[in-house]
Design an enzyme around this catalytic site. Sequence first.
Site, short mmCIF file in Angstrom:
data_model
loop_
_atom_site.label_atom_id
_atom_site.label_comp_id
_atom_site.label_asym_id
_atom_site.label_seq_id
_atom_site.Cartn_x
_atom_site.Cartn_y
_atom_site.Cartn_z
N GLU A 150 0.68 -1.22 -0.02
CA GLU A 150 0.02 -0.10 0.09
C GLU A 150 0.81 1.44 0.04
O GLU A 150 0.36 2.53 0.29
CB GLU A 150 -1.02 -0.14 1.13
CG GLU A 150 -1.93 -1.29 1.28
CD GLU A 150 -3.07 -1.10 0.11
OE1 GLU A 150 -3.04 -0.41 -0.83
OE2 GLU A 150 -3.83 -2.14 0.22
N HIS B 181 -3.00 1.75 8.41
CA HIS B 181 -4.20 1.15 7.68
C HIS B 181 -4.55 -0.20 8.65
O HIS B 181 -3.82 -0.96 8.94
CB HIS B 181 -3.82 0.60 6.07
CG HIS B 181 -4.57 -0.37 5.59
ND1 HIS B 181 -5.93 -0.25 5.35
CD2 HIS B 181 -4.30 -1.57 4.95
CE1 HIS B 181 -6.25 -1.39 4.72
NE2 HIS B 181 -5.44 -2.06 4.45
N GLU C 104 -18.24 9.91 22.53
CA GLU C 104 -16.89 10.22 22.16
C GLU C 104 -16.63 10.39 20.71
O GLU C 104 -15.70 11.17 20.30
CB GLU C 104 -16.02 8.78 22.34
CG GLU C 104 -15.89 8.24 23.87
CD GLU C 104 -14.94 8.97 24.58
OE1 GLU C 104 -13.86 8.86 24.25
OE2 GLU C 104 -15.22 9.34 25.78
N HIS D 150 -7.56 -3.67 9.12
CA HIS D 150 -8.68 -4.41 8.67
C HIS D 150 -9.76 -4.65 9.82
O HIS D 150 -9.74 -5.69 10.49
CB HIS D 150 -8.49 -5.99 8.16
CG HIS D 150 -7.62 -5.92 6.89
ND1 HIS D 150 -7.25 -7.00 6.06
CD2 HIS D 150 -6.97 -4.86 6.07
CE1 HIS D 150 -6.67 -6.55 5.04
NE2 HIS D 150 -6.64 -5.34 4.74
N HIS E 261 -12.85 -3.52 2.80
CA HIS E 261 -11.47 -3.87 2.87
C HIS E 261 -11.05 -3.39 4.29
O HIS E 261 -10.72 -4.20 5.00
CB HIS E 261 -10.83 -3.18 1.85
CG HIS E 261 -9.56 -3.33 1.76
ND1 HIS E 261 -8.73 -3.69 0.93
CD2 HIS E 261 -8.38 -3.50 3.05
CE1 HIS E 261 -7.28 -3.78 1.15
NE2 HIS E 261 -7.32 -3.97 2.44
P1 13P Z 1 1.26 -5.63 2.90
O1 13P Z 1 1.45 -6.85 3.62
O2 13P Z 1 1.68 -5.54 1.48
O3 13P Z 1 1.16 -4.47 3.93
O4 13P Z 1 -0.42 -5.60 2.62
C1 13P Z 1 -1.52 -5.49 3.52
C2 13P Z 1 -2.72 -5.25 3.45
O5 13P Z 1 -3.38 -4.86 4.36
C3 13P Z 1 -3.11 -4.90 2.00
O6 13P Z 1 -4.20 -4.12 1.87
ZN ZN Z 2 -5.53 -4.01 3.64
#
Ligand code: 13P
Ligand code: ZN
Length: 253
Positions: A106, A129, A160, A131, A201
């Site tokens: 990313e 980033h 909050e 998930h 995502h």
């Molecule tokens: P990377 O291992 O390349 O950081 O990818 C993880 C990810 O969450 C891709 O969206």
């Molecule tokens: Zn990701």
Amino acid sequence: MSSLTVVYNEISEVAGLLHKNGWAEKNAGNFSILVDLDFEINSGKHYPLPKPYTELANKVFIVTGKGKRMRDIARSPAENTVVFKINSKGDMYSILSVALVTPTSELPTHLAIHSMIAQRSSNERAVMHSHVTELIALTHIEKYCDQDRFNNMLWQMHPETIMFIPTGVGFVPFELPGSSEIATATVEALKYHSIALWEKHGVFSIASNLNDCYDLIDIIAKATKIYLMCAAVGTLPQGLSTNQLDQLKDIEF
Ligand code: 13P
Ligand code: ZN
């Protein structure tokens, strides 16, 4: 303690939290931090960037490695992240750290965000980033793929949220991970919000440090969880009223 050790300690703490929360299956998630460190270049090699980032010329970043697990990053940040310096033209980088780790897939999104931050001279240095299960779940429901509706839900679920995230999240419709399209759409969202929600995502947040990036995501994950817990017992939550939200907006923190 050297400044690199301080950054590694924070990386360890936050990567461990992401893993413990179940937001980091396999190699899921990544982050990047703009740092003031400078030291000898380890590899004489220069690696091309996908496009020039002139605003980032001569800047140094610590970035998680492609394919690296959060739980391994928490255990050993030095082996699972990479420190690199961008050259004076902004189109190549050289690795400063000992481990020759490939930066996250990313990277185009991370660098595009840092570039936008540099252009507006604001004080964010960290980009994260993750998930986040609860957030991803809601973006699988069509009516919540709507920024206003999503933000109203978040604000209504917990005091909050309106206090710490008054501008809400920016919604980014699905695009391929690692693509220049998702980088552009995420930068647009983060011009006006500290969090960008990626449909089906995950989520990106920006702040002055990694812990603050984590807190932003944690707050909206909690609000979303409250909503989903009420829905799971068959009742949609009542939510904070407009009057209550107006009063919360006025609280000085
Ligand atoms: P990377 O291992 O390349 O950081 O990818 C993880 C990810 O969450 C891709 O969206
Ligand atoms: Zn990701």
